[in-house]
Design a protein around this motif. Structure first.
Motif, PDB file in Angstrom:
ATOM      1  N   MET A 148     -13.278  38.566   0.117  1.00 23.89           N
ATOM      2  CA  MET A 148     -14.481  37.823  -0.210  1.00 23.89           C
ATOM      3  C   MET A 148     -14.864  38.142  -1.647  1.00 23.89           C
ATOM      4  SD  MET A 148     -18.281  37.992   1.547  1.00 23.89           S
ATOM      5  CE  MET A 148     -18.129  39.699   1.943  1.00 23.89           C
ATOM      6  N   THR A 149     -15.178  37.106  -2.393  1.00 20.34           N
ATOM      7  CA  THR A 149     -15.604  37.304  -3.768  1.00 20.34           C
ATOM      8  C   THR A 149     -17.120  37.394  -3.828  1.00 20.34           C
ATOM      9  OG1 THR A 149     -15.712  34.926  -4.179  1.00 20.34           O
ATOM     10  CG2 THR A 149     -13.629  36.023  -4.675  1.00 20.34           C
ATOM     11  N   LYS A 150     -17.591  38.000  -4.879  1.00 22.88           N
ATOM     12  CA  LYS A 150     -19.023  38.164  -5.097  1.00 22.88           C
ATOM     13  C   LYS A 150     -19.342  37.590  -6.465  1.00 22.88           C
ATOM     14  CE  LYS A 150     -20.648  42.347  -5.779  1.00 22.88           C
ATOM     15  NZ  LYS A 150     -21.150  43.709  -5.663  1.00 22.88           N
ATOM     16  N   GLN A 151     -20.384  36.762  -6.538  1.00 23.35           N
ATOM     17  CA  GLN A 151     -20.816  36.178  -7.798  1.00 23.35           C
ATOM     18  C   GLN A 151     -22.271  36.537  -8.051  1.00 23.35           C
ATOM     19  OE1 GLN A 151     -19.696  32.107  -6.383  1.00 23.35           O
ATOM     20  NE2 GLN A 151     -19.070  31.885  -8.513  1.00 23.35           N
ATOM     21  N   HIS A 152     -22.589  36.818  -9.307  1.00 19.90           N
ATOM     22  CA  HIS A 152     -23.956  37.139  -9.714  1.00 19.90           C
ATOM     23  C   HIS A 152     -24.503  35.993 -10.563  1.00 19.90           C
ATOM     24  CE1 HIS A 152     -23.736  41.427  -8.513  1.00 19.90           C
ATOM     25  NE2 HIS A 152     -22.451  41.161  -8.618  1.00 19.90           N
ATOM     26  N   PHE A 153     -25.776  35.632 -10.330  1.00 23.21           N
ATOM     27  CA  PHE A 153     -26.397  34.531 -11.050  1.00 23.21           C
ATOM     28  C   PHE A 153     -27.704  34.981 -11.665  1.00 23.21           C
ATOM     29  CE2 PHE A 153     -23.903  32.796  -7.581  1.00 23.21           C
ATOM     30  CZ  PHE A 153     -23.173  31.795  -8.205  1.00 23.21           C
ATOM     31  N   GLY A 154     -27.931  34.566 -12.897  1.00 20.68           N
ATOM     32  CA  GLY A 154     -29.190  34.831 -13.569  1.00 20.68           C
ATOM     33  C   GLY A 154     -29.252  36.190 -14.230  1.00 20.68           C
ATOM     34  N   LEU A 155     -30.299  36.368 -15.011  1.00 20.28           N
ATOM     35  CA  LEU A 155     -30.539  37.615 -15.733  1.00 20.28           C
ATOM     36  C   LEU A 155     -31.958  38.090 -15.453  1.00 20.28           C
ATOM     37  CD1 LEU A 155     -29.058  36.551 -19.182  1.00 20.28           C
ATOM     38  CD2 LEU A 155     -27.952  37.977 -17.461  1.00 20.28           C
ATOM     39  N   SER A 156     -32.163  39.387 -15.593  1.00 25.17           N
ATOM     40  CA  SER A 156     -33.488  39.963 -15.398  1.00 25.17           C
ATOM     41  C   SER A 156     -33.693  41.075 -16.411  1.00 25.17           C
ATOM     42  CB  SER A 156     -33.605  40.522 -13.971  1.00 25.17           C
ATOM     43  OG  SER A 156     -34.860  41.131 -13.785  1.00 25.17           O
ATOM     44  N   HIS A 157     -34.941  41.376 -16.721  1.00 24.01           N
ATOM     45  CA  HIS A 157     -35.241  42.482 -17.639  1.00 24.01           C
ATOM     46  C   HIS A 157     -35.177  43.835 -16.934  1.00 24.01           C
ATOM     47  CE1 HIS A 157     -39.138  41.867 -15.757  1.00 24.01           C
ATOM     48  NE2 HIS A 157     -39.475  43.076 -16.172  1.00 24.01           N
ATOM     49  N   VAL A 158     -34.994  43.827 -15.619  1.00 25.37           N
ATOM     50  CA  VAL A 158     -34.799  45.051 -14.841  1.00 25.37           C
ATOM     51  C   VAL A 158     -33.394  45.003 -14.233  1.00 25.37           C
ATOM     52  CG1 VAL A 158     -37.252  45.422 -14.383  1.00 25.37           C
ATOM     53  CG2 VAL A 158     -35.926  44.024 -12.822  1.00 25.37           C
ATOM     54  N   PRO A 159     -32.852  46.138 -13.787  1.00 26.41           N
ATOM     55  CA  PRO A 159     -31.464  46.155 -13.317  1.00 26.41           C
ATOM     56  C   PRO A 159     -31.280  45.527 -11.924  1.00 26.41           C
ATOM     57  CG  PRO A 159     -32.408  48.347 -13.157  1.00 26.41           C
ATOM     58  CD  PRO A 159     -33.433  47.484 -13.833  1.00 26.41           C
ATOM     59  N   LEU A 160     -31.281  44.200 -11.895  1.00 24.49           N
ATOM     60  CA  LEU A 160     -30.994  43.461 -10.669  1.00 24.49           C
ATOM     61  C   LEU A 160     -30.481  42.082 -11.038  1.00 24.49           C
ATOM     62  CD1 LEU A 160     -33.386  41.124 -10.269  1.00 24.49           C
ATOM     63  CD2 LEU A 160     -34.710  43.100  -9.567  1.00 24.49           C
ATOM     64  N   SER A 161     -29.840  41.449 -10.098  1.00 16.73           N
ATOM     65  CA  SER A 161     -29.418  40.056 -10.258  1.00 16.73           C
ATOM     66  C   SER A 161     -30.386  39.202  -9.453  1.00 16.73           C
ATOM     67  CB  SER A 161     -27.996  39.855  -9.719  1.00 16.73           C
ATOM     68  OG  SER A 161     -27.068  40.584 -10.471  1.00 16.73           O
ATOM     69  N   PRO A 162     -30.930  38.138 -10.046  1.00 10.59           N
ATOM     70  CA  PRO A 162     -31.828  37.277  -9.282  1.00 10.59           C
ATOM     71  C   PRO A 162     -31.173  36.689  -8.033  1.00 10.59           C
ATOM     72  CG  PRO A 162     -32.081  36.856 -11.617  1.00 10.59           C
ATOM     73  CD  PRO A 162     -30.887  37.766 -11.459  1.00 10.59           C
ATOM     74  N   ALA A 163     -29.880  36.380  -8.121  1.00 10.48           N
ATOM     75  CA  ALA A 163     -29.160  35.821  -6.974  1.00 10.48           C
ATOM     76  C   ALA A 163     -27.742  36.367  -6.956  1.00 10.48           C
ATOM     77  CB  ALA A 163     -29.143  34.298  -7.042  1.00 10.48           C
ATOM     78  N   VAL A 164     -27.256  36.668  -5.762  1.00 10.48           N
ATOM     79  CA  VAL A 164     -25.872  37.122  -5.575  1.00 10.48           C
ATOM     80  C   VAL A 164     -25.290  36.348  -4.402  1.00 10.48           C
ATOM     81  CG1 VAL A 164     -24.353  39.066  -4.995  1.00 10.48           C
ATOM     82  CG2 VAL A 164     -26.356  39.447  -6.446  1.00 10.48           C
ATOM     83  N   ARG A 165     -24.130  35.730  -4.642  1.00 18.55           N
ATOM     84  CA  ARG A 165     -23.410  35.059  -3.557  1.00 18.55           C
ATOM     85  C   ARG A 165     -22.317  36.003  -3.092  1.00 18.55           C
ATOM     86  NH1 ARG A 165     -21.737  30.327  -1.043  1.00 18.55           N
ATOM     87  NH2 ARG A 165     -23.030  28.871  -2.206  1.00 18.55           N
ATOM     88  N   ALA A 166     -22.273  36.219  -1.782  1.00 13.14           N
ATOM     89  CA  ALA A 166     -21.211  37.000  -1.146  1.00 13.14           C
ATOM     90  C   ALA A 166     -20.675  36.117  -0.015  1.00 13.14           C
ATOM     91  CB  ALA A 166     -21.737  38.324  -0.619  1.00 13.14           C
ATOM     92  N   GLY A 167     -19.537  35.496  -0.247  1.00 13.96           N
ATOM     93  CA  GLY A 167     -19.006  34.561   0.736  1.00 13.96           C
ATOM     94  C   GLY A 167     -19.921  33.354   0.844  1.00 13.96           C
ATOM     95  N   ASP A 168     -20.332  33.034   2.060  1.00 16.13           N
ATOM     96  CA  ASP A 168     -21.182  31.873   2.297  1.00 16.13           C
ATOM     97  C   ASP A 168     -22.673  32.187   2.236  1.00 16.13           C
ATOM     98  OD1 ASP A 168     -18.938  30.278   2.625  1.00 16.13           O
ATOM     99  OD2 ASP A 168     -18.930  30.464   4.808  1.00 16.13           O
TER     100      ASP A 168
END
Length: 121
Positions: free
Chosen positions: A1-21
């Motif tokens: 399963m691939t993982k994709q990260h979307f968006g940027l934040s000024h704190v250490p997190l991804s606004p959205a992460v896709r893991a599979g479906d």
């Protein structure tokens, strides 16, 4: 399963992460496009949080109708009815599963919501 990260934040997190479906939306707070907490009560802050969730979902190609679970943190449980009225307008049919708790939040806000969406690739 691939993982994709979307968006940027000024704190250490991804606004959205896709893991599979599944798409995981980090806790969204009532911050407007200018980067500051919006002025207003629980209704206005809930609306801003839900709009931020919609934007984060869009980054991953999803929408509110794909949300299967939300986790809501209210700073004051006495504002539940007002929150619920606004929240319900975003899920007029088949609302997602939801957990709602009362807790102190990390900054001076009234609400934070995270979401999980299901959107097959």
């Amino acid at each position: 399963m691939t993982k994709q990260h979307f968006g940027l934040s000024h704190v250490p997190l991804s606004p959205a992460v896709r893991a599979g479906d599944f798409i995981y939306i980090s806790g969204q707070v009532p911050v407007g496009s200018e980067g500051t907490v919006i002025i207003g009560g629980i209704e206005a802050q809930t609306k801003q949080v839900m709009e931020n969730i919609k934007s984060a979902l869009a980054l991953a190609g999803a929408e509110l109708s794909d949300v299967v679970k939300t986790f809501v943190i209210l700073e004051d449980g006495r504002e539940f009815a007002a929150f619920n009225k606004t929240y319900a307008t975003y899920f007029p049919e088949n609302p997602p599963a939801r957990t709602t708790i009362e807790s102190r939040l990390m900054i001076d806000i009234k609400i934070e919501i995270e979401a999980i969406a299901y959107k097959p690739l």
